[in-house]
Design a protein around this motif. Sequence first.
Motif, PDB file in Angstrom:
ATOM      1  N   ILE A  50       0.884  -1.171   0.000  1.00 57.46           N
ATOM      2  CA  ILE A  50       0.000   0.000   0.000  1.00 57.46           C
ATOM      3  C   ILE A  50       0.916   1.214   0.000  1.00 57.46           C
ATOM      4  O   ILE A  50       1.628   1.469   0.976  1.00 57.46           O
ATOM      5  CB  ILE A  50      -0.914   0.010   1.238  1.00 57.46           C
ATOM      6  N   VAL A  51       0.941   1.926  -1.101  1.00 59.90           N
ATOM      7  CA  VAL A  51       1.876   3.037  -1.281  1.00 59.90           C
ATOM      8  C   VAL A  51       1.182   4.346  -0.953  1.00 59.90           C
ATOM      9  O   VAL A  51       0.094   4.631  -1.465  1.00 59.90           O
ATOM     10  CB  VAL A  51       2.433   3.063  -2.719  1.00 59.90           C
ATOM     11  N   TRP A  52       1.815   5.145  -0.089  1.00 61.02           N
ATOM     12  CA  TRP A  52       1.227   6.428   0.283  1.00 61.02           C
ATOM     13  C   TRP A  52       2.338   7.422   0.621  1.00 61.02           C
ATOM     14  O   TRP A  52       3.512   7.063   0.673  1.00 61.02           O
ATOM     15  CB  TRP A  52       0.254   6.276   1.450  1.00 61.02           C
ATOM     16  N   PRO A  94      12.032  10.075  -1.390  1.00 62.04           N
ATOM     17  CA  PRO A  94      12.711   8.795  -1.157  1.00 62.04           C
ATOM     18  C   PRO A  94      11.762   7.787  -0.514  1.00 62.04           C
ATOM     19  O   PRO A  94      10.895   8.151   0.283  1.00 62.04           O
ATOM     20  CB  PRO A  94      13.849   9.177  -0.193  1.00 62.04           C
ATOM     21  N   SER A  95      11.949   6.519  -0.853  1.00 58.81           N
ATOM     22  CA  SER A  95      11.039   5.476  -0.374  1.00 58.81           C
ATOM     23  C   SER A  95      11.542   4.797   0.889  1.00 58.81           C
ATOM     24  O   SER A  95      12.746   4.672   1.109  1.00 58.81           O
ATOM     25  CB  SER A  95      10.846   4.410  -1.461  1.00 58.81           C
ATOM     26  N   VAL A 112       6.002   6.063   1.363  1.00 65.51           N
ATOM     27  CA  VAL A 112       5.910   4.878   2.207  1.00 65.51           C
ATOM     28  C   VAL A 112       5.340   3.714   1.411  1.00 65.51           C
ATOM     29  O   VAL A 112       4.283   3.827   0.786  1.00 65.51           O
ATOM     30  CB  VAL A 112       5.029   5.147   3.446  1.00 65.51           C
ATOM     31  N   ILE A 113       6.066   2.611   1.436  1.00 65.38           N
ATOM     32  CA  ILE A 113       5.576   1.363   0.849  1.00 65.38           C
ATOM     33  C   ILE A 113       5.218   0.467   2.024  1.00 65.38           C
ATOM     34  O   ILE A 113       6.087  -0.161   2.630  1.00 65.38           O
ATOM     35  CB  ILE A 113       6.645   0.705  -0.041  1.00 65.38           C
ATOM     36  N   GLU A 114       3.964   0.433   2.378  1.00 64.77           N
ATOM     37  CA  GLU A 114       3.526  -0.296   3.577  1.00 64.77           C
ATOM     38  C   GLU A 114       3.072  -1.696   3.195  1.00 64.77           C
ATOM     39  O   GLU A 114       2.263  -1.885   2.285  1.00 64.77           O
ATOM     40  CB  GLU A 114       2.399   0.465   4.271  1.00 64.77           C
ATOM     41  N   ARG A 115       3.612  -2.666   3.927  1.00 65.04           N
ATOM     42  CA  ARG A 115       3.283  -4.072   3.667  1.00 65.04           C
ATOM     43  C   ARG A 115       2.727  -4.690   4.944  1.00 65.04           C
ATOM     44  O   ARG A 115       3.486  -5.047   5.850  1.00 65.04           O
ATOM     45  CB  ARG A 115       4.519  -4.828   3.170  1.00 65.04           C
TER      46      ARG A 115
END
Length: 289
Positions: free
Chosen positions: A163-165, A171-172, A198-201
Motif C-alpha cells: 500500500i503506497v502512500w 525517497p522510499s 511509504v511502501i507499507e506491507r
Amino acid sequence: MSATKLICRMGGLVRPSRVVIAASACVGLASLALAADVSNESSAVRGLLKTRLPKTAVSGVDCTKIRGLCEVTAGSNLFYVDGSARYLIIGRVYDMETRQDITAARLLEMNPDMLVGAAASANAAATSGEVQKAAAGAARADNVVPDSPRFLPLAELPKEGAIVWGHSAAPSVTVFSDFRCSYCRALSTVLRAMNVRVIERPISSLGSRDLSDRVYCAKNREEALHAAYAGEPIKAGPVCDTSGLDANEAFARKHGLNGTPVIVRSDGAVLEGYRPRPFLEKWLKEGRS
C-alpha cells in the motif's frame, strides 16, 4: 457410590423437579473435575520441570490455553512443553483460524513496555542457556526461527501486497506493519509528517488479517489505511486478490520478522520497532549518502 453420583447416572429415574437439580449438580461436578485436572496437570508439569530444568526459575505453567501444550514462563521468557514435559518448544505458536501470533501477543502482554518484535527477540535471546541447550539437540535447521536480519532483499517481494502512500516523488521507505499495533500507528503519524514515500506491507502479527484484507481491497487504500490506524470502521468492499498479503507474511516468516513495525531503507537496511522523527530522518539520509 455417593448419592450424587447415583443421581448423575440415573437421572431418568427421579422426578422431573429433581432432574434439574441433578443435572446442575453433574455440570458443577464436571466443571470442578475439569478445573482440578488442569490444575493437577500444571502442577505435575511444574514438578517435572524442576527435575528436567533445575537451573530455570519457572514462574508460571498454564496448560489451559493451547490443547496439548503447556505455556511456561520463566521471568520475562516464554516457551512451551507437552504434558509430560519431555518435549520442549522454543518458537512461535500461530492460531490459523484467527491468524494470530499467540506467542507475540502473549509476550506483549508480559512485557507491555516493549515492542512486539523487541519482546520476541529478547525472549529468544534471553531464554535461559539451560533451556536453549535442552532444545538445541532436537532442533532441525529448517525449523529454527531466523535471527533478526540486518538487511532484507526487498526485490524478492512482488509488487502486489504493498500500500503506497505519502509523497510520490520523495525517497522510499518500506514498512512491515500491523494495523492493531500501537507503535505502527505512532510510526505512521511520524511518517505522514516527513518527506517520504511509504511502501507499507501489512503482516498480521496480532491477528489483524481480516482488517488488512479490508484495507487492501478498499477503493482508496491510503485513506483506508489511516482510518484503520485511527480505529475507524472499514467497510468491507468487493472481494479482491489478497495473495500479495500472503506473500508479505511468507517473506516475514522466511526472514525472521518477529513483530511490527519493521522499517526497511531503500538499500535494505533494517530497523525493528518504532523510532522518532529525528532518528528516522538521520537514518534515511545515511542510506542516500
